[in-house]
Design a protein around this motif. Structure first.
Motif, PDB file in Angstrom:
ATOM      1  N   SER A  81      -5.740  -2.089  -6.489  1.00 41.20           N
ATOM      2  CA  SER A  81      -7.116  -1.814  -6.855  1.00 41.20           C
ATOM      3  C   SER A  81      -8.120  -1.196  -5.924  1.00 41.20           C
ATOM      4  O   SER A  81      -9.298  -0.910  -6.163  1.00 41.20           O
ATOM      5  CB  SER A  81      -7.749  -3.402  -6.836  1.00 41.20           C
ATOM      6  OG  SER A  81      -7.473  -3.869  -5.570  1.00 41.20           O
ATOM      7  N   CYS A  82      -7.571  -0.639  -4.708  1.00 44.62           N
ATOM      8  CA  CYS A  82      -8.595  -0.095  -3.690  1.00 44.62           C
ATOM      9  C   CYS A  82      -7.920   1.056  -3.155  1.00 44.62           C
ATOM     10  O   CYS A  82      -6.717   1.137  -2.940  1.00 44.62           O
ATOM     11  CB  CYS A  82      -9.080  -1.113  -2.854  1.00 44.62           C
ATOM     12  SG  CYS A  82     -10.614  -2.216  -3.417  1.00 44.62           S
ATOM     13  N   VAL A  83      -8.932   1.968  -2.496  1.00 44.01           N
ATOM     14  CA  VAL A  83      -8.308   3.122  -1.697  1.00 44.01           C
ATOM     15  C   VAL A  83      -8.849   2.500  -0.281  1.00 44.01           C
ATOM     16  O   VAL A  83      -9.891   2.197  -0.122  1.00 44.01           O
ATOM     17  CB  VAL A  83      -8.897   4.221  -1.970  1.00 44.01           C
ATOM     18  CG1 VAL A  83      -8.643   5.447  -1.041  1.00 44.01           C
ATOM     19  CG2 VAL A  83      -8.387   4.829  -3.306  1.00 44.01           C
ATOM     20  N   TYR A  84      -7.953   2.633   0.640  1.00 44.81           N
ATOM     21  CA  TYR A  84      -8.374   2.610   1.982  1.00 44.81           C
ATOM     22  C   TYR A  84      -8.275   3.678   3.096  1.00 44.81           C
ATOM     23  O   TYR A  84      -7.385   4.528   2.901  1.00 44.81           O
ATOM     24  CB  TYR A  84      -7.342   1.588   2.744  1.00 44.81           C
ATOM     25  CG  TYR A  84      -7.015   0.336   1.702  1.00 44.81           C
ATOM     26  CD1 TYR A  84      -8.078  -1.224   2.274  1.00 44.81           C
ATOM     27  CD2 TYR A  84      -6.545   0.139   0.896  1.00 44.81           C
ATOM     28  CE1 TYR A  84      -7.947  -1.998   1.435  1.00 44.81           C
ATOM     29  CE2 TYR A  84      -6.241  -1.024   0.207  1.00 44.81           C
ATOM     30  CZ  TYR A  84      -7.049  -2.188   0.446  1.00 44.81           C
ATOM     31  OH  TYR A  84      -7.089  -3.288  -0.389  1.00 44.81           O
ATOM     32  N   ILE A  85      -9.393   3.736   3.716  1.00 43.19           N
ATOM     33  CA  ILE A  85      -9.597   4.988   4.714  1.00 43.19           C
ATOM     34  C   ILE A  85      -9.458   4.371   6.223  1.00 43.19           C
ATOM     35  O   ILE A  85      -9.995   3.482   6.563  1.00 43.19           O
ATOM     36  CB  ILE A  85     -11.154   5.441   4.667  1.00 43.19           C
ATOM     37  CG1 ILE A  85     -11.349   5.909   3.218  1.00 43.19           C
ATOM     38  CG2 ILE A  85     -11.089   6.788   5.633  1.00 43.19           C
ATOM     39  CD1 ILE A  85     -10.800   6.983   2.502  1.00 43.19           C
ATOM     40  N   GLU A 114      -6.297   8.710   7.494  1.00 44.82           N
ATOM     41  CA  GLU A 114      -5.383   8.795   6.524  1.00 44.82           C
ATOM     42  C   GLU A 114      -6.117   7.944   5.311  1.00 44.82           C
ATOM     43  O   GLU A 114      -6.976   7.354   5.283  1.00 44.82           O
ATOM     44  CB  GLU A 114      -4.180   7.744   7.037  1.00 44.82           C
ATOM     45  CG  GLU A 114      -3.305   8.198   8.282  1.00 44.82           C
ATOM     46  CD  GLU A 114      -2.514   7.174   8.791  1.00 44.82           C
ATOM     47  OE1 GLU A 114      -2.523   6.018   8.252  1.00 44.82           O
ATOM     48  OE2 GLU A 114      -1.804   7.601   9.798  1.00 44.82           O
ATOM     49  N   ILE A 115      -5.345   8.198   3.921  1.00 47.66           N
ATOM     50  CA  ILE A 115      -5.860   7.546   2.796  1.00 47.66           C
ATOM     51  C   ILE A 115      -4.787   6.881   2.302  1.00 47.66           C
ATOM     52  O   ILE A 115      -3.706   7.295   2.086  1.00 47.66           O
ATOM     53  CB  ILE A 115      -6.281   8.530   1.877  1.00 47.66           C
ATOM     54  CG1 ILE A 115      -7.510   9.317   2.736  1.00 47.66           C
ATOM     55  CG2 ILE A 115      -6.757   7.899   0.458  1.00 47.66           C
ATOM     56  CD1 ILE A 115      -7.698  10.593   1.824  1.00 47.66           C
ATOM     57  N   TRP A 116      -4.923   5.417   1.859  1.00 51.13           N
ATOM     58  CA  TRP A 116      -3.877   4.561   1.476  1.00 51.13           C
ATOM     59  C   TRP A 116      -4.572   3.921   0.222  1.00 51.13           C
ATOM     60  O   TRP A 116      -5.777   3.814   0.003  1.00 51.13           O
ATOM     61  CB  TRP A 116      -3.647   3.427   2.472  1.00 51.13           C
ATOM     62  CG  TRP A 116      -2.928   3.977   3.781  1.00 51.13           C
ATOM     63  CD1 TRP A 116      -3.571   4.404   4.786  1.00 51.13           C
ATOM     64  CD2 TRP A 116      -1.478   3.808   3.852  1.00 51.13           C
ATOM     65  NE1 TRP A 116      -2.474   4.753   5.575  1.00 51.13           N
ATOM     66  CE2 TRP A 116      -1.206   4.296   5.241  1.00 51.13           C
ATOM     67  CE3 TRP A 116      -0.268   3.241   3.329  1.00 51.13           C
ATOM     68  CZ2 TRP A 116      -0.118   4.513   5.880  1.00 51.13           C
ATOM     69  CZ3 TRP A 116       0.911   3.633   3.860  1.00 51.13           C
ATOM     70  CH2 TRP A 116       1.058   4.025   5.324  1.00 51.13           C
ATOM     71  N   GLN A 117      -3.542   3.545  -0.662  1.00 44.99           N
ATOM     72  CA  GLN A 117      -3.948   2.783  -2.032  1.00 44.99           C
ATOM     73  C   GLN A 117      -3.069   1.629  -2.306  1.00 44.99           C
ATOM     74  O   GLN A 117      -1.859   1.659  -1.953  1.00 44.99           O
ATOM     75  CB  GLN A 117      -3.959   3.849  -3.300  1.00 44.99           C
ATOM     76  CG  GLN A 117      -2.558   4.147  -3.816  1.00 44.99           C
ATOM     77  CD  GLN A 117      -2.786   5.117  -4.964  1.00 44.99           C
ATOM     78  OE1 GLN A 117      -3.769   5.826  -4.953  1.00 44.99           O
ATOM     79  NE2 GLN A 117      -1.763   5.296  -5.668  1.00 44.99           N
ATOM     80  N   ASP A 118      -3.667   0.707  -2.960  1.00 44.58           N
ATOM     81  CA  ASP A 118      -3.067  -0.434  -3.354  1.00 44.58           C
ATOM     82  C   ASP A 118      -3.263  -0.332  -5.088  1.00 44.58           C
ATOM     83  O   ASP A 118      -3.991   0.321  -5.873  1.00 44.58           O
ATOM     84  CB  ASP A 118      -3.099  -1.724  -2.778  1.00 44.58           C
ATOM     85  CG  ASP A 118      -4.292  -2.326  -2.842  1.00 44.58           C
ATOM     86  OD1 ASP A 118      -5.243  -1.872  -3.604  1.00 44.58           O
ATOM     87  OD2 ASP A 118      -4.565  -3.251  -1.991  1.00 44.58           O
ATOM     88  N   ARG A 120       0.694  -1.070  -0.012  1.00 43.28           N
ATOM     89  CA  ARG A 120       0.051   0.020  -0.087  1.00 43.28           C
ATOM     90  C   ARG A 120       0.750   1.259   0.017  1.00 43.28           C
ATOM     91  O   ARG A 120       2.025   1.346   0.439  1.00 43.28           O
ATOM     92  CB  ARG A 120      -0.867  -0.105   1.280  1.00 43.28           C
ATOM     93  CG  ARG A 120      -1.997  -1.067   1.294  1.00 43.28           C
ATOM     94  CD  ARG A 120      -2.954  -0.893   2.272  1.00 43.28           C
ATOM     95  NE  ARG A 120      -3.753  -2.160   2.481  1.00 43.28           N
ATOM     96  CZ  ARG A 120      -4.479  -2.246   3.295  1.00 43.28           C
ATOM     97  NH1 ARG A 120      -4.597  -1.369   4.529  1.00 43.28           N
ATOM     98  NH2 ARG A 120      -5.494  -3.190   3.306  1.00 43.28           N
ATOM     99  N   THR A 121       0.268   2.200  -0.506  1.00 43.34           N
ATOM    100  CA  THR A 121       0.855   3.416  -0.484  1.00 43.34           C
ATOM    101  C   THR A 121       0.214   4.710   0.123  1.00 43.34           C
ATOM    102  O   THR A 121      -1.015   4.679  -0.219  1.00 43.34           O
ATOM    103  CB  THR A 121       1.373   4.022  -2.405  1.00 43.34           C
ATOM    104  OG1 THR A 121       1.898   2.867  -2.840  1.00 43.34           O
ATOM    105  CG2 THR A 121       2.094   5.208  -2.354  1.00 43.34           C
TER     106      THR A 121
END
Length: 168
Positions: A130-134, A124-128, A113-114
């Motif tokens: 296929s998805c964005v994670y809150i 925080e907002i993370w991404q990989d 994740r980035t």
């Protein structure tokens, strides 16, 4: 037990040399004869001084146990124990040869994740791929922004271009 005296007495009685010694509490007698009946003759001449006796000749062995003042042959029991031991050894060898350990289970791949930033209230907002994670969004954040989870999802989708938004 005087092994020399026993050997001498038995050798004279059966007219052939007898080797006598004690091993692990067993009186062992060895003769160079193929005559199995010689074992019965020897045991009849033997004083009842040992609890267990093994008499061996060429190609045969007899085992005797002192019971109620008389020697009783128990060669059959010894053979059964021997067969049991051989069976156990064969089992262990067989298991060693044919056992295949289970294949190692690979851990599922860890998604990388980035971090792409923080929201207006500090979540925080993370991404990989296929998805964005809150991460870290609280109910008080939703009240301050005057929205609900669906409203946050909609805004994040519009800003990032991702259609998958998940909360942690």
């Amino acid at each position: 037990m005087d092994a020399q005296a026993i050997a001498s007495t038995l050798s004279e009685s059966i007219e052939q040399p007898v080797e006598v010694y004690e091993q692990y509490g067993v009186l062992v007698l060895k003769v160079k004869s193929v005559d199995v009946k010689l074992g019965d003759r020897i045991i009849a001449l033997l004083p009842t001084s040992s609890k267990t006796v093994q008499i061996s000749g060429t190609g045969w062995t007899k085992f005797f146990t002192l019971t109620n003042g008389k020697y009783q042959e128990n060669s059959g029991a010894v053979v059964l124990v021997g067969i049991g031991i051989v069976g156990a050894i064969a089992f262990v060898i067989g298991v060693g040869i044919f056992y295949k350990p289970p294949a190692p289970v690979a851990a599922p791949p860890v998604s990388v994740r980035t971090f792409i930033g923080t929201g207006p209230t500090g979540y925080e907002i993370w991404q990989d791929k296929s998805c964005v994670y809150i991460k870290g969004l609280r109910e008080s954040d939703l009240q301050r922004m005057n929205t609900d989870l669906n409203g946050v999802k909609k805004v994040v989708k519009e800003q990032t271009g991702y259609s998958c938004v998940l909360f942690e």
